[in-house]
Design a protein around this motif. Structure first.
Motif, PDB file in Angstrom:
ATOM      1  N   UNK A  93      20.088 -20.753  21.724  1.00 63.09           N
ATOM      2  CA  UNK A  93      21.136 -19.742  21.866  1.00 63.09           C
ATOM      3  C   UNK A  93      20.696 -18.586  22.764  1.00 63.09           C
ATOM      4  N   UNK A  94      19.371 -18.519  23.006  1.00 70.45           N
ATOM      5  CA  UNK A  94      18.889 -17.490  23.935  1.00 70.45           C
ATOM      6  C   UNK A  94      19.493 -17.658  25.310  1.00 70.45           C
ATOM      7  N   UNK A  95      19.811 -18.917  25.659  1.00 71.97           N
ATOM      8  CA  UNK A  95      20.152 -19.247  27.047  1.00 71.97           C
ATOM      9  C   UNK A  95      21.456 -20.023  27.150  1.00 71.97           C
ATOM     10  N   UNK A 149      16.511 -11.394  19.957  1.00 69.03           N
ATOM     11  CA  UNK A 149      16.032 -11.972  18.708  1.00 69.03           C
ATOM     12  C   UNK A 149      15.533 -13.398  18.902  1.00 69.03           C
ATOM     13  N   UNK A 150      15.998 -14.059  19.969  1.00 66.52           N
ATOM     14  CA  UNK A 150      15.565 -15.425  20.236  1.00 66.52           C
ATOM     15  C   UNK A 150      14.314 -15.477  21.105  1.00 66.52           C
ATOM     16  N   UNK A 151      13.957 -14.365  21.717  1.00 62.50           N
ATOM     17  CA  UNK A 151      12.809 -14.324  22.614  1.00 62.50           C
ATOM     18  C   UNK A 151      11.923 -13.133  22.251  1.00 62.50           C
ATOM     19  N   UNK A 152      11.250 -13.203  21.103  1.00 61.96           N
ATOM     20  CA  UNK A 152      10.443 -12.070  20.644  1.00 61.96           C
ATOM     21  C   UNK A 152       9.103 -11.993  21.368  1.00 61.96           C
ATOM     22  N   UNK A 169      10.843 -22.913  26.005  1.00 59.84           N
ATOM     23  CA  UNK A 169       9.878 -21.837  25.791  1.00 59.84           C
ATOM     24  C   UNK A 169       9.819 -21.575  24.287  1.00 59.84           C
ATOM     25  N   UNK A 170       8.740 -21.989  23.653  1.00 56.38           N
ATOM     26  CA  UNK A 170       8.608 -21.910  22.204  1.00 56.38           C
ATOM     27  C   UNK A 170       7.875 -20.636  21.785  1.00 56.38           C
ATOM     28  N   UNK A 171       8.337 -20.047  20.679  1.00 60.07           N
ATOM     29  CA  UNK A 171       7.684 -18.893  20.089  1.00 60.07           C
ATOM     30  C   UNK A 171       6.862 -19.342  18.884  1.00 60.07           C
TER      31      UNK A 171
END
Length: 900
Positions: free
Chosen positions: A515-517, A586-589, A609-611
């Motif tokens: 959902x970030x992208x 919130x999806x890319x901390x 891109x995994x957190x």
């Protein structure tokens, strides 16, 4: 640096307005039983005093009103194809149904409608008059606005659109195959990638002579809204505000697709524009801008392609006429499509044949400077946000925050590295085609780049001037030892090595929220310290399931290659590791990140891109339809987009076997016969298919070898001396028999070999017409290179399908019906001597179009005693290596002309 281009750039010979006529040419006819090899083609000038040749096809042209004329006799004469065309004056709603836009049934009169029939399958095409409308939606749900707003004015030219999604019956009529017992011919064809859809349009174009293609995103929405007469209705779904009237979706489908045209049509007479199956469009999925647009096509993007219409498995919201969703080009689940056509391709759109088979980049250069990355002085790799310039002089610049510049090098065609004043910036990269590149930095910045004119770049940068530059050797000497991997280590990796940076800490895992992208899915990639790996995809909300994309035991190579092995097969990724210094959403901390690029089995060239995330029930789902089994099958062990050639040993390409041999390929893509012979494993067999040696007369049917031709064959034999017996197979012509005999003599065999001559290994294998007709046909097309040029255009660019069989399917048939069927009758090593019109296409096929035999572009043709090695493993897997018995695998006609 020598750059070559390989792949498919197919152009339909049925272009509207083209008329074929007979013309004088110096090309001579060839007897049907005499392979036409060695004819010196005319390159610069044409002779005008030789015999007149009749065209083997009728004129193909468009009438003055823009409607295509009948198909020529050649393209429709094949016994398995029946093509007819007719126009239709109207499309009428079913008599027992009413239009969703009126209480009364309507008849949409459109004299421009037409139908094409191929092998019994009817393609009804509906005329859409050009016009303007407002695309997008400003009052949709907040999560949908990323790709539906701002709304904006779009103006389109006329086009035609299929009345239904492509059905299983239509697919099989064009692509071959039969439906399964549980399938309906009238159901939409589902499970189709974006490339598959373009391939269908390509083949339909070739069979009908009409330029079929995918619709653009703007065309699709205009048609879904009902065209000029339907846009005023402002329906939420295509043809109605009541979804059950017009769509099969998750609430009424019973979890399956249904026959097309069983719901009501919209005002244009189009069925299932909402629901039933997702539909591919041509465009990349990129956020709209507010400016007015004319015939827009989104040609670039950082994410994926666009899908439209929703499906039988999706909720109603997905079926809205303005709803857009993201999809990888390789993705096929629930994906169908609908075809369109127009008088010309929309701006920037490539033909479906080219779109289905993007051209691979191939070049010669230094081992640690991947020449495929290099941009010319007027070029740049560009996207909407970034620009990358990579110079042949060893300097590079990457736009960003801040810009990066310095000297560059590559490692194993996997990592691109820029040495700056303060350190080295590393990017994992994957070259998708000659003009598309995926790259991701160690701090998680993704790049999907396209090679374009530098003037198109929004972010202007230039190559730096480096004071006291280091040599390439000095740059490589400074690389960390764990990143340096030899070719041997790549081919035979140590599967116990695992990069500790990506191994999951206790209680944590790697997680990516799409959902970030603008995506709908979430991903979890768990790499346990003990070596177990699991990569899963989760549906768009918390009520659905997760399916496994990859699982098995993991290892890394050179801190850049990640491989997961399952039952002897592999899932392959490139990766980078870094730190996100600030939170973007919130999806890319902020915090540790792990990034990967897929390049096999699942969505090639895509990145995630995994957190670092706590491994708890919040990021788990119940298993989906495939249970504990991966959705996609694992494949061969691979290490990236390997398509460069250097003077160093590189592994030969494998068609269906994981085994590799180390041989040197020259700049034209050929290895020596001797090198391939020496590289064979004891349990492998090989068939060396070569063109005969040099002969006395290039046009006479039966001629002997020249003195030089005899020497060439004997010299080749000397390089193959051994104690084992060879089999010799020829076409039965004097020149092929003499070639085999002299190879045998050069090997020192005590007596002449028994020649096997009972197989069809002449050029007739690939021809639908006789060799004599082929020469006349080339004359009628006014091709300066005669039948040589004609064959090159067919083999590389899929042109002239009325004269030739499909290269890939016909070559595969030869492998099965001749090579594998008779292999047990032959010795471990067989020499098969044939003619150029048989050997050249086989070599193009076996090299995956990477050999430099594009006569129509480089004036190269297959040389004497050159061709293709077919290597057969113990379990009958085949792999192919182009081979040469002389100094070169090609005849350079342009060089010969200049010398004269």
């Amino acid at each position: 640096m020598h750059k070559l281009s390989s792949g498919v750039l197919a152009v339909s010979i049925f272009t509207a307005g083209m008329a074929w006529s007979c013309s004088d040419s110096s090309e001579k006819g060839v007897s049907p039983d005499s392979p036409n090899d060695g004819d010196p083609p005319t390159i610069i000038s044409q002779s005008s005093d030789d015999s007149h040749g009749d065209s083997s096809a009728k004129d193909l042209s468009s009438s003055s009103d823009g409607k295509a004329s009948g198909v020529d006799s050649v393209s429709s004469s094949s016994s398995d194809e029946n093509i007819s065309k007719h126009s239709s004056s109207s499309i009428k709603s079913p008599s027992n149904e009413t239009s969703s836009s009126s209480t009364n049934a309507f008849i949409y009169t459109a004299p421009e409608n037409f139908s094409d029939t191929v092998n019994g399958a009817i393609f009804d095409m509906v005329y859409v008059a050009g016009g303007s409308y407002t695309r997008g939606c400003d009052n949709c749900a907040e999560q949908d606005k990323i790709y539906e707003s701002p709304s904006h004015k779009v103006t389109l030219d006329d086009y035609h659109i299929a009345s239904t999604e492509v059905t299983i019956g239509q697919w099989n009529a064009i692509m071959g195959g039969k439906k399964s017992a549980w399938e309906s011919d009238k159901a939409p064809k589902i499970g189709v990638s974006w490339f598959d859809a373009n391939n269908f349009a390509c083949k339909l174009t070739q069979k009908t002579g009409r330029q079929y293609r995918l619709l653009t995103d703007a065309e699709w929405e205009f048609a879904a809204r009902g065209g000029k007469d339907g846009i005023a209705d402002k329906f939420k779904f295509s043809g109605s505000n009541k979804i059950d009237d017009v769509a099969w979706y998750s609430e009424n489908s019973g979890g399956k697709s249904h026959d097309v045209a069983t719901k009501k049509p919209n005002k244009l007479g189009l069925y299932d524009m909402s629901g039933n199956s997702w539909e591919w469009v041509y465009d990349w999925l990129v956020a709209y801008t507010s400016s007015d647009k004319i015939n827009p096509v989104q040609l670039t993007g950082s994410g994926n392609k666009t899908r439209r219409g929703g499906s039988y498995g999706e909720p109603a919201e997905f079926a809205r006429v303005s709803r857009r969703a993201i999809r990888s080009r390789d993705g096929a689940a629930d994906m169908g499509f609908r075809i369109g056509t127009s008088s010309k391709l929309p701006p920037g759109m490539v033909s479906p044949c080219e779109a289905a088979n993007p051209s691979a980049a191939v070049c010669s250069g230094e081992k640690n400077r991947d020449c495929r990355l290099i941009t010319n002085a007027d070029e740049a790799w560009i996207s909407d946000d970034y620009t990358v310039i990579i110079g042949e002089d060893g300097t590079a610049a990457v736009s960003g925050y801040p810009n990066i510049s310095g000297q560059w090098y590559t490692l194993n065609n996997r990592s691109f590295n820029v040495v700056t004043r303060t350190g080295t910036k590393t990017y994992a990269y994957y070259i998708f085609s000659e003009d598309e590149l995926t790259m991701i930095s160690d701090d998680g910045i993704p790049y999907r780049l396209y090679k374009r004119s530098a003037t198109e770049a929004k972010n202007k940068i230039s190559l730096p001037t480096v004071s006291n530059p280091k040599t390439l050797s000095q740059l490589i000497a400074a690389v960390e030892p764990e990143r340096l991997v030899s070719d041997e280590q790549i081919l035979h990796p140590d599967t116990s090595i695992r990069d500790k940076r990506i191994a999951a800490e206790s209680g944590y895992t790697w997680f990516f929220d799409g959902r970030c992208c603008g995506g709908n899915h979430k991903y979890r990639f768990h790499l346990d310290k003990n070596g177990d790996a699991e990569f899963v995809v989760m549906d768009y909300d918390d009520t659905h399931h997760e399916n496994i994309l990859a699982k098995g035991r993991w290892f890394t190579v050179g801190n850049i290659g990640l491989h997961i092995v399952l039952n002897g097969k592999y899932y392959n990724y490139l990766y980078s590791v870094g730190e996100r210094t600030m939170s973007y959403s919130e999806y890319m901390p902020a915090g540790p990140i792990f990034c990967h690029i897929s390049f096999q089995s699942y969505e090639r060239g895509d990145f995630r891109i995994f957190n670092k995330t706590v491994y708890d029930d919040n990021i788990k789902r119940p298993r989906g339809f495939n249970g504990e089994n991966p959705v996609y099958e694992a494949g061969d062990y691979q290490w990236g987009s390997e398509s460069t050639r250097s003077n160093n040993d590189i592994p030969a390409q494998s068609s269906s076997s994981a085994s590799q041999s180390k041989v040197s390929l020259d700049e034209n893509g050929f290895a020596t016969v001797a090198d391939v012979y020496k590289s064979l494993a004891a349990n492998e067999k090989a068939v060396f298919i070569i063109r005969h040696s040099e002969r006395e007369d290039d046009v006479a049917m039966e001629t002997e070898l020249t003195a030089n031709g005899i020497k060439m064959a004997q010299d080749l034999g000397k390089t193959l001396k051994s104690s084992e017996d060879f089999s010799y197979i020829t076409s039965g012509f004097v020149r092929t028999n003499e070639t085999a005999n002299n190879i045998s003599k050069g090997r020192g065999e005590s007596s002449l070999p028994k020649l096997i001559t009972n197989y069809d290994i002449t050029g007739n294998w690939f021809l639908k017409i006789s060799a004599d007709s082929l020469a006349k046909y080339a004359t009628s097309l006014s091709l300066k290179g005669g039948s040589v040029e004609l064959m090159a255009r067919w083999a590389y660019d899929n042109e002239y399908p009325e004269a030739f069989y499909d290269l890939e399917s016909r070559a595969e048939e030869f492998m099965q019906s001749v090579i594998l069927k008779n292999l047990r009758k032959w010795n471990r090593i067989s020499i098969m001597v044939s003619h150029d019109i048989f050997v050249m296409p086989l070599t193009v096929f076996g090299s995956q179009k990477n050999v430099a035999l594009k006569y129509h572009k480089d004036y190269h043709w297959i040389n004497y005693i050159a061709g293709l090695a077919i290597i057969i493993s113990a379990d009958n897997n085949l792999r192919y290596i182009p081979i040469k018995g002389a100094d070169s695998g090609v005849i350079d006609y342009l060089a010969m002309y200049k010398a004269k």
